[in-house]
Design a protein around this motif. Structure first.
Motif, mmCIF file in Angstrom:
data_model
loop_
_atom_site.group_PDB
_atom_site.id
_atom_site.type_symbol
_atom_site.label_atom_id
_atom_site.label_comp_id
_atom_site.label_asym_id
_atom_site.label_seq_id
_atom_site.Cartn_x
_atom_site.Cartn_y
_atom_site.Cartn_z
ATOM 1 N N ASP A 156 0.786 -1.227 0.000
ATOM 2 C CA ASP A 156 0.000 0.000 0.000
ATOM 3 C C ASP A 156 0.824 1.287 0.000
ATOM 4 O OD1 ASP A 156 0.728 -1.032 2.542
ATOM 5 O OD2 ASP A 156 -0.498 0.470 3.528
ATOM 6 N N TYR A 170 -7.666 16.703 4.084
ATOM 7 C CA TYR A 170 -8.652 15.865 4.765
ATOM 8 C C TYR A 170 -8.875 16.443 6.142
ATOM 9 C CZ TYR A 170 -8.333 12.080 1.315
ATOM 10 O OH TYR A 170 -8.411 11.328 0.192
ATOM 11 N N GLU A 227 -10.767 8.929 18.468
ATOM 12 C CA GLU A 227 -10.993 8.152 19.683
ATOM 13 C C GLU A 227 -12.008 7.041 19.439
ATOM 14 O OE1 GLU A 227 -11.944 10.532 23.105
ATOM 15 O OE2 GLU A 227 -12.391 8.735 24.297
ATOM 16 N N LYS A 228 -13.004 7.348 18.599
ATOM 17 C CA LYS A 228 -14.046 6.351 18.313
ATOM 18 C C LYS A 228 -13.455 5.113 17.653
ATOM 19 C CE LYS A 228 -18.190 6.812 16.269
ATOM 20 N NZ LYS A 228 -19.084 7.485 15.327
ATOM 21 N N VAL A 229 -12.480 5.330 16.793
ATOM 22 C CA VAL A 229 -11.881 4.198 16.084
ATOM 23 C C VAL A 229 -10.882 3.459 16.965
ATOM 24 C CG1 VAL A 229 -10.422 3.517 14.137
ATOM 25 C CG2 VAL A 229 -12.181 5.262 13.821
ATOM 26 N N THR A 230 -9.959 4.226 17.570
ATOM 27 C CA THR A 230 -8.833 3.564 18.225
ATOM 28 C C THR A 230 -9.050 3.321 19.716
ATOM 29 O OG1 THR A 230 -7.849 5.698 18.701
ATOM 30 C CG2 THR A 230 -7.200 4.645 16.651
ATOM 31 N N VAL A 247 -0.242 8.080 -2.179
ATOM 32 C CA VAL A 247 -1.299 7.552 -3.042
ATOM 33 C C VAL A 247 -2.207 6.575 -2.308
ATOM 34 C CG1 VAL A 247 0.028 7.885 -5.141
ATOM 35 C CG2 VAL A 247 0.303 5.785 -3.847
ATOM 36 N N ILE A 283 -3.821 7.150 0.561
ATOM 37 C CA ILE A 283 -4.854 7.761 1.407
ATOM 38 C C ILE A 283 -6.162 7.913 0.619
ATOM 39 C CG2 ILE A 283 -5.472 9.752 2.841
ATOM 40 C CD1 ILE A 283 -3.049 8.256 3.920
ATOM 41 N N LEU A 284 -7.181 7.135 1.022
ATOM 42 C CA LEU A 284 -8.468 7.185 0.336
ATOM 43 C C LEU A 284 -9.529 7.833 1.205
ATOM 44 C CD1 LEU A 284 -8.630 3.498 -0.968
ATOM 45 C CD2 LEU A 284 -7.525 5.444 -2.060
ATOM 46 N N HIS A 285 -9.258 7.902 2.503
ATOM 47 C CA HIS A 285 -10.302 8.280 3.459
ATOM 48 C C HIS A 285 -9.577 8.691 4.740
ATOM 49 C CE1 HIS A 285 -13.431 7.505 6.514
ATOM 50 N NE2 HIS A 285 -14.314 7.674 5.540
ATOM 51 N N PRO A 286 -10.157 9.569 5.572
ATOM 52 C CA PRO A 286 -9.485 9.964 6.824
ATOM 53 C C PRO A 286 -9.071 8.756 7.678
ATOM 54 C CG PRO A 286 -11.412 11.339 6.480
ATOM 55 C CD PRO A 286 -11.416 10.325 5.375
ATOM 56 N N ILE A 287 -9.774 7.647 7.539
ATOM 57 C CA ILE A 287 -9.439 6.459 8.337
ATOM 58 C C ILE A 287 -7.978 6.053 8.108
ATOM 59 C CG2 ILE A 287 -10.162 4.705 6.628
ATOM 60 C CD1 ILE A 287 -10.955 4.380 10.320
ATOM 61 N N ASP A 288 -7.475 6.299 6.886
ATOM 62 C CA ASP A 288 -6.095 5.916 6.584
ATOM 63 C C ASP A 288 -5.109 6.787 7.353
ATOM 64 O OD1 ASP A 288 -6.652 3.851 4.555
ATOM 65 O OD2 ASP A 288 -7.537 5.518 3.459
ATOM 66 N N GLU A 298 -5.146 5.610 10.976
ATOM 67 C CA GLU A 298 -4.263 4.454 11.180
ATOM 68 C C GLU A 298 -2.815 4.914 11.355
ATOM 69 O OE1 GLU A 298 -3.581 0.132 9.191
ATOM 70 O OE2 GLU A 298 -2.582 1.802 8.192
#
Lengths: 497, 548
Positions: B50, B276, B284-287, B323, B325-330, B333
């Motif tokens: 990636d 972004y 915080e919600k994710v991690t 290249v 990064i598709l979404h803030p989630i990336d 991470e």
């Protein structure tokens, strides 16, 4: 004073009688007398102590044909077949031979034909030499017909066949038993007494009260017992069941799904782009069936997910998604397809689900690769789940399996973000990558209409099993050796965790 | 996973110190990169696919400096507009429609750096560009080129230039027939024509995506470089050019963007960073991690992003070469990675659910208990199987059309999916003829067959006894006791199974359903498996018996 007559039991007499004519090896004696080999051995030991018999050891070799040897025994050795053809045709060109033999056989025929000086090459033609010796074929035939021959020594011809991998040789020790002359004479002249000795108590003895007077034979404590093969669950299945139990204790529910499915459910719904190398013919098995007809809202949503992300904030993979590529039927390459299918069917519902099953990938079998392998995968779906929880789950799971140390490393999967690889510590093997996982990407959750976060995890169950069972070759998980399965000492493995 | 090689000397030089391999391995983990071995001053690693910006020593060093805190924040490059343009012919529309070109002026190269750049180009070709199918990459000495560049389709016999590494000029035909690259990539062009890049004087730059010209190749003395990428998607080939620029500008230089024209459409090389945003709450919600604004900014800058905080929103400037990064989630991470996965405090999820074991598993384990009690050893075989073993070898040619075959098998041994279990059991026994008898074995497993065009998966049990003498009554006894234990009342009815001995095979019926068969195997079949002892087998369809 006349010497005491030898005292024989009926079994003694039966065994010794077989030896009257000539010496005999222990195996044959056991077979002819139809008495277990272990009993025969303990008797032989007793006879020896009484000075009735002498023993002689001989080393021999058992010779059997290999698969290739069997073929040649039936069809003749390739070079002999070549010789026979040359006998009819006198001389031939290489091109003629290419029509008669396949490439591999021809190569074998020529190499060995020249090496054994059966044929010569002269002026562009193959001819017979004047030294045609086809005794090897006769030898192969002989082994073939007898299935197995025994040899006292290894002659050149046998060495040669072994070198060509046409036979297998097993060295063996034979023990021959012969009667000493005194006992032989006594037996021939009837100079013995039969003693009635019982070795086994019967129900009748007990009921009749006869047991009080009976002289029962003393147990021979030094004799080896017969080997008993018990029935047992396959060691790998046993291991998988342990894993299953742990997951049940943690509140998971067991699921399953189809082995053959359209690429759509194996790849596209998991955001694996259509040009991803995992999808080509050298990574995934396709089956000879016509593509399925994909339809419905989910197809539209997945198409959008690939083309523009399908949600605000995501840009997706930005290419033209093709339904045709997604419709091809394949053998599933991972059990993540079972997880995602569960999500699709159940939507936004709290759940903990797992699946332990087989997957298929285009991998040539070797010590670490197998075209067919097990995976254990699952998901947790619920409000407020976080990446922290996933790492804690991995730690908890490995502890329940008896593994104390675990650490985590960033990694990448197209369908999870963040992604993680859990690495566990095994006492004899060191650190092993065994626990991949992550949180399903927002694009996927959107396509599946799931709002809760989804923790997805896999367990490299083959690897873990190999570590726990101390198996070094992945193919041994599907061992084709019955002795391995019968004799495997499962306690040794589990006691090392 | 791609295998990459990094130059240790360059790494040490740029971070200003030697670090132990252990330390290096630790920081490589932040790059999803795994140390494999050392060859001289090269470190060979495996890296996830990636992050192609990390496939080069230069890209790696840029990121490592951030992680080590030596240099933070977003990379700044000087960008200007070139005064030439690229004209793209309409004829390429359905062939290889686009090219993206950029320049770098004022680079300082030497033998080593040039070699590394060329290696990086090849690595991108193989992985990110999918063996040049998705995009090709070319590098040229800009000082050898003149005026506007044209991208157009030319007949192979009209093409004439001196390809890389060749001593003389060649025609397009010669290139595809006589050069290594030509032979390898000829299927990516038309049978008789190829896209070419030429300058205003008619000098060839390349025949895409096959080979460049020797006459304008980049050498260690080149200071001004032209980069091109050709392909099907402007965004994608632009990303390829971005990756090359990121790596080459490690050696200095200013980047020139170029105007591209197709008829009256036009586009420019794009090197703009992307914006972004997300909130601390999102993170915080994710991690599950609770960070302060300052920590977030520090971590993001270490990961080489540009950062700003406005109204509790974290605004992130993503450098042009990222290249992946598709979404803030990336980005989230990346933050978690820089925080350190192993520093995350573990917290078990609170999620109460009801455990449930499948009916299939329960029944399998009950069957195992009983079969083990009978003294049978469980065995395991692949579902992938040899077609011949499923058909001819067991006298079952008539079921050929029910067997699902593999389109791309790795070998004959695995060219279909088994439709019956017992051939696999016989195959297993054939490998154990030198092992002690009697052999009593069973297998529980799935088989798949095709019935009226439908894929049917069945779960089956096969059990076999093979020995000098085998006893039908005993095997019947095992079968009877097994099924009786599940409350099934079984009857046998005559069957004339193709693989059984005449008048010695039967169907197994319960509740007027046929659920399997029992048979003494025909010696013809046994001998096909080199088995020289009699055998009795029963096979039960568990799916049908237990309604899975």
């Amino acid at each position: 004073m006349a010497e005491a007559k030898p005292k024989l039991t009926r079994l003694d007499l039966e065994l010794l009688t077989f030896l009257l004519e000539h010496e005999m090896d222990v195996d044959e004696l056991s077979r002819l007398a139809n008495i277990p080999i272990t009993t025969v051995f303990s008797k032989i030991e007793e006879f020896k102590q009484k000075g009735w018999i002498s023993l002689r050891e001989e080393h021999i070799y058992k010779v059997r044909l290999t698969e290739e040897g069997l073929n040649y025994a039936e069809q003749g050795l390739p070079e002999s077949r070549l010789v026979n053809i040359l006998k009819e045709n006198k001389e031939l060109k290489m091109d003629d031979l290419k029509r008669i033999f396949d490439e591999k056989t021809l190569k074998i025929a020529l190499t060995n034909g020249f090496k054994r000086k059966l044929i010569i090459y002269q002026d562009g033609f193959l001819k017979l030499s004047n030294n045609i010796d086809l005794s090897l074929d006769a030898l192969l035939k002989e082994i073939y017909e007898k299935r197995e021959i025994e040899l006292k020594s290894i002659e050149e011809e046998i060495k040669y066949l072994l070198h060509r991998n046409l036979i297998e040789i097993k060295p063996l020790k034979k023990i021959y038993v012969s009667l000493n002359s005194k006992l032989k004479h006594d037996l021939q002249t009837g100079n013995y007494t039969i003693v009635e000795e019982k070795s086994k108590l019967t129900s009748e003895d007990i009921i009749s009260g006869k047991w009080k007077e009976l002289k029962l034979k003393q147990y021979n404590l030094s004799a080896l017992p017969p080997k008993i093969y018990f029935g047992r669950t396959h060691i790998y299945m046993k291991f998988l069941d342990e894993v299953r139990k742990i997951l049940l204790e943690m509140g998971f529910e067991e699921e399953e799904g189809p082995y053959i499915l359209p690429e759509f459910w194996n790849f596209d719904v998991l955001f694996v782009p259509q040009d991803h190398p995992a999808r080509d013919m050298h990574a995934t098995f396709r089956v000879n069936l016509s593509p399925v007809n994909l339809d419905g809202e989910i197809v539209k949503r997945v198409k959008e997910m690939h083309e523009n992300g399908g949600i605000k904030d995501s840009i997706g993979w930005r290419y033209k998604w093709e339904k045709d590529l997604a419709s091809r039927l394949i053998l599933r390459t991972h059990t993540t397809t079972v997880s995602i299918n569960y999500l699709y069917k159940n939507g936004n519902r709290i759940a903990k689900v797992f699946c332990i099953s087989r997957n298929f990938r285009y991998d040539l079998p070797d010590a670490t690769h197998s075209p067919e392998f097990y995976q254990c995968e699952g998901i947790m779906v619920g409000p407020n789940l976080t990446f922290k929880n996933l790492l804690a789950f991995f730690k908890d799971f490995s502890e329940r399996l008896g593994i104390e140390k675990i650490k985590f490393r960033p990694t990448y999967f197209p369908f999870t973000e963040p992604s993680v690889e859990g690495i566990i510590y095994h006492k004899s093997l060191g650190w092993i990558e065994a626990l991949p996982g992550g949180m399903f990407r927002p694009e996927i959750l959107n396509a599946m209409k799931v709002e809760y976060p989804v923790l997805a995890w896999g367990i490299g169950i083959d690897r873990l099993a190999m570590a726990v069972l101390e198996i070094e070759d992945i193919r041994e998980l599907f061992s084709q050796d019955i002795s391995f399965l019968r004799n495997y000492k499962i306690y040794n493995a589990y006691s090392k965790l | 996973m791609p295998t990459v090689s990094y130059n240790l000397d360059e790494i040490y030089k740029s971070i200003g110190k030697q670090i132990s391999l252990e330390e290096l391995n630790e920081v490589l983990e932040f790059c999803k990169c795994e140390f494999k071995q050392i060859k001289g001053s090269e470190v060979i690693c495996e890296i996830t696919p990636d992050r192609p910006d990390l496939f080069s020593t230069e890209g790696l060093v840029h990121f490592l400096k951030g992680i080590l805190g030596l240099e933070k924040g977003i990379k700044k490059i000087k960008v200007f507009k070139e005064n030439f343009k690229v004209e793209i012919s309409d004829e390429l529309k359905n062939i290889r429609p686009y090219v993206v070109i950029a320049t770098i002026r004022g680079v300082k190269l030497d033998d080593e750096s040039l070699k590394r750049i060329i290696n990086y180009q090849e690595l991108l070709h193989e992985n990110w560009c999918r063996s040049r199918k998705k995009a090709s990459i070319g590098l040229y000495d800009l000082s050898k080129l003149h005026g506007n560049i044209k991208f157009e389709l030319r007949k192979l016999d009209e093409i004439k230039f001196r390809p890389l590494e060749e001593k003389r000029e060649m025609s397009g035909w010669e290139i595809i027939k006589n050069t290594e690259k030509g032979l390898k990539y000829k299927d990516l062009i038309l049978p008789n024509a190829a896209p070419v890049l030429v300058d205003s004087k008619g000098n060839y730059l390349s025949m895409a995506p096959i080979i460049n010209s020797e006459d304008c190749k980049v050498t260690k003395n080149t200071t001004d470089i032209l980069i091109d990428s050709t392909g099907f998607d402007i965004d994608f080939i632009n990303s390829v050019v971005s990756l090359m620029i990121h790596t080459i500008t490690y050696y200095g230089g200013e980047v020139g963007i170029v105007k591209h024209q197709i008829g009256d459409r036009e586009y420019y090389t794009s090197l703009s960073n992307k914006a972004y945003q997300f909130s601390l709450k999102d993170f915080e919600k994710v991690t599950g991690l609770n960070l302060t604004c300052n920590q977030v900014i520090d971590f993001l800058e270490k990961a080489r992003y540009g950062t700003k905080i406005e109204d509790e929103q974290i605004k992130v400037e993503v450098p042009f070469y990222r290249v992946d990064i598709l979404h803030p989630i990336d980005i989230i991470e990346d933050l978690a990675i820089i925080y350190g996965y192993n520093k995350i405090e573990l917290e078990l999820p609170v999620l109460v659910t009801k455990p449930k074991i499948s009916k299939k598993t329960i029944i399998h384990n009950l069957i195992r208990d009983i079969m083990n009690g009978f003294g049978f050893q469980e065995i395991l075989n692949y579902m992938l199987c040899d077609f011949e073993i499923q058909t001819t070898k067991v006298n079952l040619d008539q079921i050929s059309s029910e067997i699902i075959t593999i389109q791309n098998p790795i070998s004959k041994d695995f060219n279909c999916i088994r439709a019956n279990l017992f051939p696999c059991v016989l195959q297993f026994l054939s490998k154990n003829t030198s092992k002690p008898y009697p052999q009593k074995v069973y297998e529980i497993g799935d088989v798949i067959n095709l019935s009226e065009g439908k894929i049917i998966t069945k779960n089956k049990l096969a059990a076999c006894v093979i020995d000098n003498i085998v006893d039908f009554e005993l095997m019947h006894g095992y079968l009877f006791s097994l099924l009786e234990n599940f409350n099934f009342d079984l009857t046998l009815s005559n069957a004339n199974l193709p693989f059984g001995l005449e008048e010695r095979s039967a169907y197994i019926n319960v509740n007027s359903k046929t659920i399997g068969w029992i048979a003494e195997i025909n010696p013809n079949v046994l001998l096909n498996f080199s088995l020289r002892m009699p055998a009795i087998i029963f096979e039960l369809d568990l799916t049908k018996t237990f309604d899975f």
